[in-house]
Design a protein around this motif. Structure first.
Motif, PDB file in Angstrom:
ATOM      1  N   LEU A   6       2.275   1.813  -3.363  1.00  0.00           N
ATOM      2  CA  LEU A   6       1.343   2.247  -4.362  1.00  0.00           C
ATOM      3  C   LEU A   6       1.160   3.855  -4.005  1.00  0.00           C
ATOM      4  N   SER A   8       0.705  -1.274   0.083  1.00  0.00           N
ATOM      5  CA  SER A   8       0.131   0.032   0.024  1.00  0.00           C
ATOM      6  C   SER A   8       0.840   1.110   0.036  1.00  0.00           C
ATOM      7  N   LYS A  68       3.908   5.620  -5.779  1.00  0.00           N
ATOM      8  CA  LYS A  68       3.901   5.435  -7.228  1.00  0.00           C
ATOM      9  C   LYS A  68       2.917   6.506  -7.643  1.00  0.00           C
ATOM     10  N   THR A  69       1.516   6.546  -7.035  1.00  0.00           N
ATOM     11  CA  THR A  69       0.718   7.761  -7.348  1.00  0.00           C
ATOM     12  C   THR A  69       1.077   9.017  -7.060  1.00  0.00           C
TER      13      THR A  69
END
Length: 179
Positions: free
Chosen positions: A16, A13, A19-20
């Motif tokens: 992620l 998580s 990355k966003t």
């Protein structure tokens, strides 16, 4: 797990989320770069091409202005063509040099060769570029060597041979004829 594959300390998580955030920052930077290019283009165009003052000009002045603009367009087109030719030449040179570097490094992969059964005609066709259309008969081009036939003497009875050598053959015929 082996030493080369250590487990990541970042959770999925968290990875992620990172990355966003990176993607959002990249999108913002891309938009800013586009706007900077637009502003730079406007500034360059306003510097190179001043705005036209067409009001209050006579027909002769307008014609002279049109001729001047056409001349400037021709000069710019010639420069653009010359630059394109130089760029293409440089690209070809770069490609050739990169191929030479690649060959000098010796990292060309040689494919695994397979044994192929091929006829002599097909091989000559491949080597000579299909110039040979007639089938080549190698056996016909070889020298022929005739073997001398050995003279076989018929030796059936040794007495006949001896009689023929001594000259008694004729006398024997006469003797046999008389009986």
């Amino acid at each position: 797990m082996s030493e080369g594959q250590k487990k990541s300390k970042i959770t999925a998580s968290h990875r992620l989320a990172l990355k966003t955030k990176m993607l959002k920052m990249a999108a913002v930077m891309l938009e800013k770069e586009k706007e900077d290019k637009k502003l730079e283009r406007k500034a360059t165009l306003s510097e190179r091409v001043p705005p036209l003052q067409l009001s209050g000009l006579s027909i002769q002045d307008l014609q002279a202005l049109c001729k001047e603009l056409h001349h400037k367009i021709d000069v710019v087109d010639e420069d653009r063509y010359d630059i394109n030719v130089k760029v293409e030449k440089n690209n070809k040179e770069i490609e050739n040099l990169s191929l030479k570097i690649f060959e000098l490094k010796g990292k060309m992969k040689r494919p695994a060769l397979k044994r192929v059964k091929i006829s002599a005609d097909a091989m000559l066709g491949a080597l000579l570029g299909c110039k040979v259309k007639e089938s080549v008969d190698f056996k016909a081009n070889l020298k022929t060597v005739k073997k001398e036939e050995e003279k076989k003497e018929e030796v059936t009875d040794w007495r006949k041979n001896v009689e023929a050598m001594s000259g008694m053959e004729g006398r024997k015929k006469l003797f046999n004829a008389g009986q």
